[in-house]
Design a protein around this motif. Sequence first.
Motif, PDB file in Angstrom:
ATOM      1  N   UNK A   1      42.372  40.210  48.389  1.00  0.00           N
ATOM      2  CA  UNK A   1      43.037  39.107  47.722  1.00  0.00           C
ATOM      3  C   UNK A   1      44.039  38.701  48.471  1.00  0.00           C
ATOM      4  N   UNK A   2      43.907  37.324  48.976  1.00  0.00           N
ATOM      5  CA  UNK A   2      45.065  36.675  49.685  1.00  0.00           C
ATOM      6  C   UNK A   2      46.003  35.819  48.787  1.00  0.00           C
ATOM      7  N   UNK A   3      47.223  36.214  48.822  1.00  0.00           N
ATOM      8  CA  UNK A   3      48.028  35.359  48.214  1.00  0.00           C
ATOM      9  C   UNK A   3      48.083  33.940  48.526  1.00  0.00           C
TER      10      UNK A   3
ATOM     11  N   UNK B   1      37.897  38.213  48.487  1.00  0.00           N
ATOM     12  CA  UNK B   1      38.409  37.039  47.789  1.00  0.00           C
ATOM     13  C   UNK B   1      38.861  37.373  46.199  1.00  0.00           C
ATOM     14  N   UNK B   2      39.992  36.873  46.144  1.00  0.00           N
ATOM     15  CA  UNK B   2      40.714  36.935  44.683  1.00  0.00           C
ATOM     16  C   UNK B   2      40.016  35.826  43.808  1.00  0.00           C
ATOM     17  N   UNK B   3      40.418  36.181  42.632  1.00  0.00           N
ATOM     18  CA  UNK B   3      39.609  35.252  41.610  1.00  0.00           C
ATOM     19  C   UNK B   3      40.843  34.499  40.525  1.00  0.00           C
ATOM     20  N   UNK B   4      41.950  34.785  40.801  1.00  0.00           N
ATOM     21  CA  UNK B   4      42.870  34.398  39.942  1.00  0.00           C
ATOM     22  C   UNK B   4      43.860  33.383  40.669  1.00  0.00           C
ATOM     23  N   UNK B   5      44.668  32.531  39.823  1.00  0.00           N
ATOM     24  CA  UNK B   5      45.470  31.269  40.572  1.00  0.00           C
ATOM     25  C   UNK B   5      46.425  31.900  41.634  1.00  0.00           C
TER      26      UNK B   5
ATOM     27  N   UNK C   1      41.237  29.902  48.545  1.00  0.00           N
ATOM     28  CA  UNK C   1      41.837  30.072  49.878  1.00  0.00           C
ATOM     29  C   UNK C   1      41.462  31.119  50.538  1.00  0.00           C
ATOM     30  N   UNK C   2      40.901  32.155  50.200  1.00  0.00           N
ATOM     31  CA  UNK C   2      39.895  33.339  50.776  1.00  0.00           C
ATOM     32  C   UNK C   2      39.052  32.684  51.596  1.00  0.00           C
ATOM     33  N   UNK C   3      38.346  31.713  51.142  1.00  0.00           N
ATOM     34  CA  UNK C   3      37.166  31.113  51.913  1.00  0.00           C
ATOM     35  C   UNK C   3      37.761  30.449  53.026  1.00  0.00           C
ATOM     36  N   UNK C   4      38.813  29.627  52.786  1.00  0.00           N
ATOM     37  CA  UNK C   4      39.592  28.769  53.894  1.00  0.00           C
ATOM     38  C   UNK C   4      40.039  29.508  54.892  1.00  0.00           C
TER      39      UNK C   4
ATOM     40  N   UNK D   1      32.394  40.396  47.781  1.00  0.00           N
ATOM     41  CA  UNK D   1      32.799  41.135  46.926  1.00  0.00           C
ATOM     42  C   UNK D   1      34.112  40.705  46.133  1.00  0.00           C
ATOM     43  N   UNK D   2      33.989  39.835  45.411  1.00  0.00           N
ATOM     44  CA  UNK D   2      35.289  39.115  44.532  1.00  0.00           C
ATOM     45  C   UNK D   2      35.963  40.156  43.871  1.00  0.00           C
ATOM     46  N   UNK D   3      37.544  40.120  43.800  1.00  0.00           N
ATOM     47  CA  UNK D   3      38.157  41.075  42.993  1.00  0.00           C
ATOM     48  C   UNK D   3      38.244  40.422  41.614  1.00  0.00           C
ATOM     49  N   UNK D   4      37.432  40.623  40.556  1.00  0.00           N
ATOM     50  CA  UNK D   4      37.183  39.904  39.512  1.00  0.00           C
ATOM     51  C   UNK D   4      37.264  40.875  38.339  1.00  0.00           C
ATOM     52  N   UNK D   5      36.699  40.165  36.929  1.00  0.00           N
ATOM     53  CA  UNK D   5      36.982  40.769  35.757  1.00  0.00           C
ATOM     54  C   UNK D   5      36.054  42.199  35.712  1.00  0.00           C
ATOM     55  N   UNK D   6      35.083  42.381  36.725  1.00  0.00           N
ATOM     56  CA  UNK D   6      34.239  43.575  36.572  1.00  0.00           C
ATOM     57  C   UNK D   6      34.936  44.753  36.936  1.00  0.00           C
TER      58      UNK D   6
END
Length: 271
Positions: free
Chosen positions: A121-123, A210-214, A220-223, A236-241
């Motif tokens: 997760x990138x800030x 990649x993160x998944x929240x604002x 941003x992670x992709x960039x 592997x996104x850091x998501x609600x699962x």
Amino acid sequence: MEEISYQAADDCTLHATVTGEGQALVLMHAGGPDHMSMLPLAELLADRFMVVLPDLRGYGRSVCKDPARYTWAQYVEDVTWLLDHIGLSSAVLAGAGLGSTITLRTAAAHPDRVRAAVLIGVEDIEDDEAKKAEIRFLDAFAARVEADGIEAGWEPILAGFPPVVGSMVRDAIPRADPASIVAAAAIGHDRSFRSVDELATIGVPTLIFPGTDPRHPTALAEEAADTLPNGRLAMIPIGDDLQTAVDLARATAPAIREFLTRLATSVIGTG
């Protein structure tokens, strides 16, 4: 498992836990949790790596109540002093959220001390207006903590994050020093990076989840993965699962292990 403490450059006493043997991996938690949030991941990697789990300045055992001591340069210096204390010339740095920013800043300032980087997760890297909004956000958080306690500070925020973040934050609250949490929010007044383009100077191999929240946007992670010369995006996104620190560890450990094993193999192959 070994518990260590050391004096930072400003004489603040900082703490860390060390587990496992092998290649050195410094694994840094996000802002809000403490080192315990990274322990399940460390346990899955400790058969191959010596994992160092710091309580970052302001969190857990690393009490620091002076807001003036919260800058990105200070966090970077804390990492290099930790490496010196352990006797490491370099290490793989990994982190979630706050820890990912410290990882990037350390790799930019001291590339000789960072063998590779893992970002969970990138800030967000804000423009000027978004940075002003972040300062207001963190100042309001600090005011709630100071007035009503850490739980009250986090209560209106956590609904906007994946469940795993809420789980790790709530677990750490009983171990946190409220005055340190208030002071740590002052990091919002410092600027990590002014644009994603600045990441182009960081040449170490970097794996990005990649993160998944604002506050940790997927885009941003992709960039970042495209901008970093040796960046690689983990699918592997850091998501609600993901609900708990154990879920996070199980989701990310295989890709981290594969990334670091491939890195070690390539170094041997070119040595």
